[in-house]
Design a protein around this motif. Sequence first.
Motif, PDB file in Angstrom:
ATOM      1  N   SER A 115      -6.879   0.128 -50.837  1.00 55.34           N
ATOM      2  CA  SER A 115      -7.807  -1.005 -50.556  1.00 55.34           C
ATOM      3  C   SER A 115      -7.537  -1.958 -49.446  1.00 55.34           C
ATOM      4  O   SER A 115      -9.067  -2.166 -49.082  1.00 55.34           O
ATOM      5  CB  SER A 115      -7.056  -1.965 -51.747  1.00 55.34           C
ATOM      6  OG  SER A 115      -6.895  -1.260 -53.207  1.00 55.34           O
ATOM      7  N   ALA A 116      -6.788  -1.500 -48.653  1.00 57.37           N
ATOM      8  CA  ALA A 116      -6.912  -2.069 -47.469  1.00 57.37           C
ATOM      9  C   ALA A 116      -7.876  -1.565 -46.556  1.00 57.37           C
ATOM     10  O   ALA A 116      -8.863  -1.423 -45.574  1.00 57.37           O
ATOM     11  CB  ALA A 116      -5.145  -1.590 -46.556  1.00 57.37           C
ATOM     12  N   ALA A 145      -9.843  -9.475 -45.339  1.00 59.27           N
ATOM     13  CA  ALA A 145      -8.941 -10.428 -46.309  1.00 59.27           C
ATOM     14  C   ALA A 145      -8.147 -10.664 -47.592  1.00 59.27           C
ATOM     15  O   ALA A 145      -7.747 -10.118 -47.652  1.00 59.27           O
ATOM     16  CB  ALA A 145      -8.645 -12.154 -45.641  1.00 59.27           C
ATOM     17  N   TYR A 153      -6.028  -7.802 -48.248  1.00 53.24           N
ATOM     18  CA  TYR A 153      -4.847  -7.727 -47.912  1.00 53.24           C
ATOM     19  C   TYR A 153      -4.612  -8.399 -49.365  1.00 53.24           C
ATOM     20  O   TYR A 153      -3.494  -8.575 -49.520  1.00 53.24           O
ATOM     21  CB  TYR A 153      -4.837  -8.522 -46.180  1.00 53.24           C
ATOM     22  CG  TYR A 153      -4.672  -7.122 -45.895  1.00 53.24           C
ATOM     23  CD1 TYR A 153      -3.838  -6.391 -45.377  1.00 53.24           C
ATOM     24  CD2 TYR A 153      -5.987  -6.583 -44.497  1.00 53.24           C
ATOM     25  CE1 TYR A 153      -4.376  -4.939 -44.618  1.00 53.24           C
ATOM     26  CE2 TYR A 153      -5.810  -6.677 -43.322  1.00 53.24           C
ATOM     27  CZ  TYR A 153      -4.912  -5.125 -43.797  1.00 53.24           C
ATOM     28  OH  TYR A 153      -5.394  -3.610 -42.862  1.00 53.24           O
ATOM     29  N   GLN A 209      -3.584  -6.740 -52.222  1.00 53.95           N
ATOM     30  CA  GLN A 209      -1.955  -6.120 -52.537  1.00 53.95           C
ATOM     31  C   GLN A 209      -1.194  -6.922 -52.892  1.00 53.95           C
ATOM     32  O   GLN A 209       0.016  -6.396 -52.553  1.00 53.95           O
ATOM     33  CB  GLN A 209      -2.102  -5.703 -51.272  1.00 53.95           C
ATOM     34  CG  GLN A 209      -2.866  -4.620 -50.764  1.00 53.95           C
ATOM     35  CD  GLN A 209      -2.491  -3.377 -49.795  1.00 53.95           C
ATOM     36  OE1 GLN A 209      -2.635  -4.002 -48.425  1.00 53.95           O
ATOM     37  NE2 GLN A 209      -3.072  -2.256 -49.186  1.00 53.95           N
ATOM     38  N   ASN A 210      -1.375  -8.285 -52.514  1.00 47.58           N
ATOM     39  CA  ASN A 210       0.228  -8.480 -52.120  1.00 47.58           C
ATOM     40  C   ASN A 210       0.124 -10.171 -52.951  1.00 47.58           C
ATOM     41  O   ASN A 210       0.900 -11.157 -54.000  1.00 47.58           O
ATOM     42  CB  ASN A 210       0.657 -10.429 -51.073  1.00 47.58           C
ATOM     43  CG  ASN A 210       0.598  -8.757 -50.010  1.00 47.58           C
ATOM     44  OD1 ASN A 210       1.458  -7.670 -50.380  1.00 47.58           O
ATOM     45  ND2 ASN A 210       0.169  -8.682 -48.854  1.00 47.58           N
TER      46      ASN A 210
END
Length: 578
Positions: free
Chosen positions: A204-205, A539, A542, A545-546
């Motif tokens: 994904s990044a 952004a 990222y 991802q979190n």
Amino acid sequence: MAIGAVISHRNFTSFISSGRIHKPEQDTTYQRAEKLSFSSAQHVHRNMYSEKLYSLKKIHFVSGYWNAISSHGVHLSTIPQESKKFQIRNHRRIARCNWIKPEQLKHNSIFNRQPRHTTINRIRANYKSEEYDVAGTDLDSLVVSSEGGASEAVLVGEIQETNQFPKRWVIVLLCFSAFLLCNMDRVNMSIAILPMSKEFNWNSATVGLIQSSFFWGYLLTQIVGGIWADKIGGKQVLGFGVIWWSVATVLTPIAAKIGLPFLLVMRAFMGIGEGVAMPAMNNILSKWIPVSERSRSLALVYSGMYLGSVIGLGISPILIQKFAWPSVFYSFGSLGSVWFAFWLAKAHSSPTDDPELSAEEKKYILGGSVSKEPVTEIPWRLILSKAPVWALIVSHFCHNWGTFILLTWMPTYYNQVLKFNLTESGLLCVLPWLTMAVFANIGGWIADTLVSRGFSITTVRKIMQSIGFLGPAFFLTQLSRVKTPAMAVLCMACSQGSDAFSQSGLYSNHQDIGPRYAGVLLGLSNTAGVLAGVFGTAATGYILQNGTWDDVFKVAVVLYLIGTLVWNLFSTGEKILD
């Protein structure tokens, strides 16, 4: 009606009023017309004509002499020079009519005997509109017809614009098609990235990095493109941009197969070409479009972007399934050369450069548009000292954060959250963009209508942009509450549809506050918008991802609210830069 006047049989005596013409014993008569008022209007019927002399009732002249009328023709006596023309006032119009020559009356006048059916007779006239000041426009005729005992006169004008499609709207349609190609070439990566990430094993990044690399080049050419367009003309700049990004689109599959760094560079190159498009278009339309047509013309052009997204997102999955993902880039990129051929043949940077533009349309454009003095120096200090300019910059940033997230990440959202397959993701992405295309034009017509009805431009811009901010903010907050994929798609469509009202808000405001520097102003504000795209797109990768998609939408909603506040406090629709 600026170019003609219709006088029915009830008010035909605005041109023909009561007066006396003495029938002489000989063929020659001299009659001086009396000054009479318009209030004595009477019907004119066919029985007013006789075999040799046709009497006219109540002819009103401000000045001048009516000459001899006989059965063999009309002879003009010596008339004072100052009385060669007469004026007729009717409501808000002023008609300056030349005296009628005998040869004109012989072949084409109301004094010739006509058949009993409907007749059409013509009198040469020069007509001037007080409202539009079309001085010197040669009108074809004053048409007099009668049928069933009723008489009607029509002053018919020869305006070339009524016989052909307005050239200014040819320019608008060419800009529309350029923006359609712009988004077709941009959004194809949103669909192609799904099979590409599987083939090249991207996470994904990495996907977020690839998506944001487009904005690296896009950011570089915003201000430069605006300066370039304001100084040398929008035709050259927009033509360069389309060819540049089309070549970069065709080369994208080759770069991807060579390696990730080459792909990032090629996407940045594509951004360079597309970066000059909006400033160049804004410069062209600031010269071609009067303020009364500004909102709807810009809305139509920007709806080209939305329809480009519709076509790109709709066709890309089909091409990928039948011909593999590289076919999307090859087919879309090749269309730029077709557009470029039409652009070279039809487009000009300003109306003064177009030798085929009719004199009437040129008067209309230049009379209602900005001054066309060339820009030689950009007053940066003055521009950056104005609060409305900063309102544009901040609002553009807040707006584009949410818009670019939806543009680049929507197919992934449909695929990962709503569990649609590749084809379904692409087709369902069409609905929000189609909604934007429709509502952008609706918003443009609403804005121009409000302006024409007396609302200030400032009020109209604030209303339209507030809808463009608060609408998406509301519908994005509903995404976390919906239970079905269909409702999620509906919320996305409503969010994008209300977002489209921004085309009649901040996107029209550059030409309001500084029409001579429209390209530079859009370059400035869109630079902030591009930064929002770069940071927001990267952004989002990222954040995912979190966190969750709800976190992504919450950030966008907060920025929409900030934009609403700044816009309503500091924006204006008045010209602040000369």
